[in-house]
Scaffold this active site. Structure first.
Site, PDB file in Angstrom:
ATOM      1  N   ASN A  69      64.836   5.441  35.880  1.00 19.59           N
ATOM      2  CA  ASN A  69      64.903   6.261  37.107  1.00 19.59           C
ATOM      3  C   ASN A  69      63.606   6.089  37.901  1.00 19.59           C
ATOM      4  O   ASN A  69      63.392   5.051  38.496  1.00 19.59           O
ATOM      5  CB  ASN A  69      65.198   7.726  36.785  1.00 19.59           C
ATOM      6  CG  ASN A  69      66.014   8.403  37.889  1.00 19.59           C
ATOM      7  OD1 ASN A  69      67.128   7.955  38.154  1.00 19.59           O
ATOM      8  ND2 ASN A  69      65.498   9.450  38.502  1.00 19.59           N
ATOM      9  N   GLU A  71      62.348   6.785  40.664  1.00 19.25           N
ATOM     10  CA  GLU A  71      62.308   6.407  42.079  1.00 19.25           C
ATOM     11  C   GLU A  71      62.044   4.904  42.257  1.00 19.25           C
ATOM     12  O   GLU A  71      61.498   4.471  43.276  1.00 19.25           O
ATOM     13  CB  GLU A  71      61.262   7.237  42.841  1.00 19.25           C
ATOM     14  CG  GLU A  71      61.656   8.669  43.106  1.00 19.25           C
ATOM     15  CD  GLU A  71      61.640   9.565  41.881  1.00 19.25           C
ATOM     16  OE1 GLU A  71      62.712   9.758  41.272  1.00 19.25           O
ATOM     17  OE2 GLU A  71      60.573  10.080  41.537  1.00 19.25           O
ATOM     18  N   GLU A 129      66.778  10.617  30.502  1.00 14.98           N
ATOM     19  CA  GLU A 129      67.761  11.559  31.050  1.00 14.98           C
ATOM     20  C   GLU A 129      69.180  10.982  30.965  1.00 14.98           C
ATOM     21  O   GLU A 129      69.877  10.894  31.980  1.00 14.98           O
ATOM     22  CB  GLU A 129      67.389  11.951  32.483  1.00 14.98           C
ATOM     23  CG  GLU A 129      66.119  12.765  32.552  1.00 14.98           C
ATOM     24  CD  GLU A 129      65.818  13.314  33.944  1.00 14.98           C
ATOM     25  OE1 GLU A 129      66.408  12.825  34.910  1.00 14.98           O
ATOM     26  OE2 GLU A 129      64.999  14.253  34.040  1.00 14.98           O
ATOM     27  N   GLU A 237      59.093  16.373  31.060  1.00 17.18           N
ATOM     28  CA  GLU A 237      58.720  16.243  32.470  1.00 17.18           C
ATOM     29  C   GLU A 237      58.709  17.635  33.077  1.00 17.18           C
ATOM     30  O   GLU A 237      59.723  18.330  33.063  1.00 17.18           O
ATOM     31  CB  GLU A 237      59.723  15.389  33.258  1.00 17.18           C
ATOM     32  CG  GLU A 237      59.711  13.926  32.922  1.00 17.18           C
ATOM     33  CD  GLU A 237      60.735  13.143  33.734  1.00 17.18           C
ATOM     34  OE1 GLU A 237      61.025  13.525  34.884  1.00 17.18           O
ATOM     35  OE2 GLU A 237      61.262  12.158  33.197  1.00 17.18           O
TER      36      GLU A 237
HETATM   37  C1  GAL Z   1      63.407  12.911  36.674  1.00 20.83           C
HETATM   38  C2  GAL Z   1      63.347  11.460  36.195  1.00 20.83           C
HETATM   39  C3  GAL Z   1      62.108  10.780  36.707  1.00 20.83           C
HETATM   40  C4  GAL Z   1      61.950  11.010  38.183  1.00 20.83           C
HETATM   41  C5  GAL Z   1      61.961  12.497  38.476  1.00 20.83           C
HETATM   42  C6  GAL Z   1      61.860  12.853  39.930  1.00 20.83           C
HETATM   43  O1  GAL Z   1      64.636  13.450  36.527  1.00 20.83           O
HETATM   44  O2  GAL Z   1      63.369  11.394  34.799  1.00 20.83           O
HETATM   45  O3  GAL Z   1      62.187   9.403  36.413  1.00 20.83           O
HETATM   46  O4  GAL Z   1      62.981  10.378  38.844  1.00 20.83           O
HETATM   47  O5  GAL Z   1      63.161  13.034  38.043  1.00 20.83           O
HETATM   48  O6  GAL Z   1      60.672  12.419  40.483  1.00 20.83           O
END
Ligand code: GAL
Length: 986
Positions: A69, A71, A129, A237
């Site tokens: 992911n 971004e 995720e 996170e």
């Molecule tokens: C999370 C994801 C990250 C990044 C973040 C938003 O869900 O694991 O890789 O995309 O969201 O900045």
């Protein structure tokens, strides 16, 4: 941050903030841009990253995907995945065949650097995720097991973790499971998210003062317990900032912009830094950086709320975001990935850095927290304070000394009200009403506090402290305890003693007075936190009473121990007050050697063992020392910031050439790839006779050119094309040499069907050979958050086209050009995504050493006077002295004369800026030292794609410093910047 020699700088900053571990993603698509050919060349070599972490004393958590992911374009998947059949993020065989080589290769490298082999890696995360699934699909246990086996086969011995998108019980087979919840505002259909998530303040940087009313994701704790009843509360996170994009409100999950998304771009990272500012982390604060007066009312609410749930693994996403340089990003983000993080894109420290430092240092010296449980997650309104506007969670050490952590915050997190309260707390001396010496405590608006009870600080027993603890350290047998509060607040700290022989407390420094009282076997000290006041309690305790600004100035440093993990030492602390950044301390005989960075003339106070600090050096120079009456050292250091000369970019000699020769009648595209596939495995089936998806022909980044050859019947009146490039993309269309028009792009459209008038071109006579040329932007591939959706395969190219009028005119041949070599990219140093398909890029005009001697003079601020693409080159020399950190940025301003253009900025061949002037919002593009050569020649190249008939120019263009800091950072080594070598014509 592709500059490998700057990794140590970042790790040291994180370490000095009080953190011990960094988690990092690995981007498969950049390592294996062509299936079967994995490369770690140039910035892609991970070994310097591992080595720098170990040198700084930082553990690592690796997050190698295969999906990340983050971004990133395709969420980290390689471009060739877009034409690989079968569902990705499932146990599909073709996907298995796709990832197994990467996983074993990266797995081996991670294994060699894991802690069991003497490296810094302590955890490896599998997938990312793997939580949401396309309709009809669900968690694929076979895929999960295959990955686990592959990691183990590659030699991973450390625990394997997983970050569930919210505590929903996915991938429970890993060793350490963690949960976070998605933003409830994402209103995702596949899984309602009834509470709070780990990005609780959302991503709307355009409204940075708008907070969610509920800061506390309380349900998270119990949802988590359901799956992990005995384990630590892992939050892999937690919101450390926010991404910002072309769209104001970009829904990263649904990959759409909300209705409130305006046509121009996001609001910029200064707004994100306010949204997730120090208040978000804590509460009210003195303003340190100039982001806004609102900082006067900031509060740490969210992180402390998370801590109210005994969160013993807290990872902030991001602590440093860096740059989406060279095509790394997905269409939801622009070049900067600053994230509004504690450490800004240019590596400078935001106020929130100092706020997080207070919390991290507190946790580091509070081992009792590790064995706590929250006692009243839901029943928290009004308890302990008697004030219904407040909530308080009792976080109790359930195995140790019954240390209590009482987390107080507003019931309505967005409230700015001043709430007064007293605490009624159970302590080892019975129930107490605090303050005991009279008065009330205050919680001022967006603030949160952690009050401790029965807290051990060395040999001192704090019966309680309402002043928050920043740190404590036992130095030369004396407990130095540092407490803080907002300026002017009333607080109380009580020491408990075993005997009735209660010592006196004396103010030995500072302007504030204290009130003391002896109650049973405790000494109660009441004080106001303003400035710095130092109190001696008997002969064994030194109590520093600070307001927040003074607390920000404190650093807790640990001299190295011995052995290969010497820099991970957490013993023999030394406290240093002063300095923009303290990086390291070392004891050499009787000399204490401090390294750090300054941004102002600085007074130091140093609290270190006397025998080890007879002399003190700062960045190698001896400090003139004085000793305070209470035995600490003071000194000061003048700031030295040499002035420098930066080139005035606009007055340099620039060379220019036409970068769109493709529209010339003499142009021959025979060497281009013929777009002749009649089938594709892409889930989006084409609406064209041949497949016009650039990815199917191996072009996955940057600008794409299409040329469609046809024989005119003379009766065509228009050409209609539906082109797709991702949010904020644009395209321009020519018939032969005639400009037909552009879709200039906006923040919302990922594709656009335009109709272009052919009647004014004069070229269409029956039987004439014609060419339609389309230049389109590629903003990166979509992410693939929803597993088994194959969203990342969403094509880039021409979805549909047709002629208006003209009976049965057909395009006989389509040609496509992207980056030179496609997946067999030639610039193996700067990587596979860095350059796109503009003629100048294909020819390497952006590289140092290209012979532009025969080009005309012309600069990007003069620009071009018709639609098309100009390419510009110049060189300049920098001579920046050693010992300073002067980060720089390329700064543009908009041109209202020519409102629609797209520019890319190349510094020594590295693309460090993609500017769409009509969308923005980014106008300052940081370029790190090491990409910029600070001591020698630099090549700056600019592509300028004018999307309007009147041409375009940059309004202004400058190289500016974004900060000036005296530094002790390790000298920066330039990344390799190989020169141009001839490329065959394309
Ligand atoms: C999370 C994801 C990250 C990044 C973040 C938003 O869900 O694991 O890789 O995309 O969201 O900045």
């Amino acid at each position: 941050m592709p500059v490998q020699s700057l990794h140590l700088d970042l790790f040291q900053k994180i370490k000095s903030m009080g953190f011990n571990t960094v988690s990092f993603y690995v981007f498969w698509g950049i390592l294996e841009p062509k299936q079967g050919e994995i490369s770690f060349e140039g910035f892609r070599d991970l070994q310097p990253w591992f080595d720098a972490a170990k040198q700084a004393g930082i553990y690592l958590m690796a997050r190698p995907g295969p999906y990340i992911n983050a971004e990133t374009t395709a969420g980290g998947f390689p471009g060739w995945g877009t034409y690989t059949p079968g569902l990705w993020r499932s146990s599909n065989t073709t996907y298995f065949e796709a990832w197994k080589n990467y996983v074993s290769t990266i797995g081996n490298i991670l294994a060699a650097n894991q802690i069991t082999n003497g490296g810094p890696i302590i955890l490896v995360q599998s997938e990312n995720e793997y939580t949401g699934f396309a309709p009809g699909y669900s968690e694929d246990f076979v895929y999960e097991a295959e990955l686990l086996t592959a990691w183990r086969d590659a030699g991973i011995k450390v625990p394997i973790t997983f970050n569930d998108g919210y505590p929903s019980g996915h991938y429970l087979s890993v060793d350490m499971w963690g949960g976070l919840c998605l933003n409830p505002w994402f209103s995702i259909s596949f899984s309602p998210c009834p509470g709070y998530d780990s990005y609780p303040n959302g991503f709307d940087c355009s409204n940075p003062y708008t907070w969610a009313p509920y800061a506390v994701p309380e349900w998270l704790f119990y949802a988590y317990l359901e799956y992990n009843p005995t384990g630590p509360n892992n939050v892999y996170e937690f919101q450390g900032g926010s991404s910002d994009g072309w769209c104001v409100v970009y829904n990263a999950i649904q990959r759409t912009c909300s209705l409130t998304c305006c046509l121009r771009g996001g609001s910029g990272y200064d707004s994100c830094a306010i949204l997730i500012g120090p208040e978000f982390e804590r509460g009210r604060s003195q303003l340190r950086d100039a982001h806004s007066a609102y900082s006067e009312h900031l509060a740490t609410v969210f992180y402390k709320n998370e801590l109210s749930m005994s969160t013993t693994y807290l990872n902030l996403y991001m602590i440093y975001g860096g740059t989406n340089w060279g095509g790394i990003g997905h269409p939801g983000v622009y070049t900067s990935y600053d994230y509004g993080s504690a450490i800004a894109e240019d590596r400078t420290l935001r106020e929130k850095y100092y706020e997080i430092k207070l919390q991290a240092n507190f946790l580091r010296v509070s081992p009792a927290y590790l064995t706590t449980r929250p006692m009243n997650v839901y029943s928290n309104q009004g308890v302990f304070t008697g004030n219904q506007a407040l909530v308080t969670t009792q976080v109790l050490d359930v195995v140790g000394n019954m240390t209590g952590f009482y987390v107080v915050r507003q019931y309505n997190a967005s409230s700015n009200a001043m709430e007064m309260y007293t605490l009624t707390l159970p302590t080892s001396s019975g129930n107490l009403i605090i303050p005991q010496l009279g008065g009330q405590l205050a919680l001022d608006g967006k603030d949160s506090k952690i009050h401790v009870v029965d807290y051990t600080a060395g040999s001192s027993h704090l019966l309680y402290s309402t002043g928050e603890i920043m740190t404590w350290a036992t130095i030369d047998g004396r407990d130095v305890i540092v407490v803080y509060g907002n300026a002017g607040e009333l607080h109380e700290t009580a020491f408990k003693f075993n005997s009735t022989d209660i010592p006196y407390a004396n103010v030995v420094s500072g302007t504030q007075s204290i009130t003391t009282g002896t109650i049973n076997s405790s000494l109660v000290i009441q004080y106001t936190t303003s400035g710095q006041t130092v109190v001696e309690v008997g002969s064994n305790v030194l109590l520093y009473i600070l307001d927040r600004a003074n607390a920000y100035d404190f650093w807790v440093m640990y001299p190295p121990s011995t052995g290969s993990f010497e820099n991970y030492s957490t013993t023999n602390p030394i406290l240093i007050k002063g300095g923009y950044l303290i990086r390291s301390v070392q004891i050499s005989g009787r000399t204490l050697e401090i390294t750090g960075d300054l941004n102002s003339t600085t007074s130091f106070e140093i609290i270190a063992p006397a025998e080890s600090s007879r002399e003190v050096t700062f960045n190698g120079e001896p400090l003139a020392l004085e000793t305070t009456s209470y035995g600490t050292l003071t000194s000061s250091k003048c700031l030295s910031l040499p002035s420098i000369q930066l080139p005035d970019l606009e007055s340099l000699t620039w060379k220019t050439a036409d970068s769109l020769p493709e529209i010339n009648s003499t142009y021959i595209d025979t060497l281009w790839t013929t777009a002749d596939h009649t089938t594709t495995v892409n889930p989006t089936q084409p609406g064209t006779p041949v497949v016009l998806y650039a990815g199917d022909y191996g072009y996955h980044t940057g600008n794409i050119l299409w040329r469609g050859h046809f024989t005119s019947t003379g009766s065509e009146t228009g050409f209609r094309a539906n082109v797709q490039g991702g949010n904020a993309f644009g395209y321009s269309v020519w018939l032969n040499q005639t400009f037909l028009g552009s879709w200039v792009g906006d923040a919302i459209h990922a594709n656009y069907e335009g109709t272009f008038n052919l009647t004014g071109t004069g070229g269409l006579v029956n039987g004439s050979q014609c060419v339609i040329t389309i230049l389109q932007d590629h903003m990166g591939y979509e992410e693939d958050w929803v597993a088994a959706s194959d969203d990342f395969k969403t094509p880039r190219g021409i979805l549909n086209y047709s002629f208006v009028g003209g009976s049965g005119t057909e395009i006989s041949v389509w040609k496509v050009a992207g980056n030179f070599g496609g997946e067999s990219y030639v610039d193996t140093t700067r990587g596979p995504l860095n350059e796109g398909g503009l003629y100048g890029e294909r020819m390497g005009w952006h590289l140092p050493g290209f012979p532009d001697g025969s080009w005309q003079e012309g600069s990007p601020t003069t620009g071009i006077s018709q639609a098309g693409v100009g390419f510009y080159r110049t060189t300049f020399t920098l001579d920046i002295p050693a010992g300073v950190d002067y980060p720089m940025a390329l700064v543009v301003s908009n041109s209202t004369m020519n409102p629609y253009f797209r520019s890319q900025f190349y510094v020594n061949g590295y693309q460090f800026g993609k500017y769409v002037n009509s969308i923005g919002p980014q106008v300052s593009f940081p370029v790190p030292q090491g990409i910029l050569n600070y001591n020698g020649p630099n090549t700056l190249a600019v592509s300028l794609w004018a999307q309007g008939a009147d041409g375009a120019r940059l309004g202004s263009f400058a190289l500016e410093t974004t900060a000036m800091v005296e530094t002790s950072m390790t000298p920066v080594v330039n990344q390799p910047m190989p020169d141009w070598t001839p490329r065959s014509a394309t």
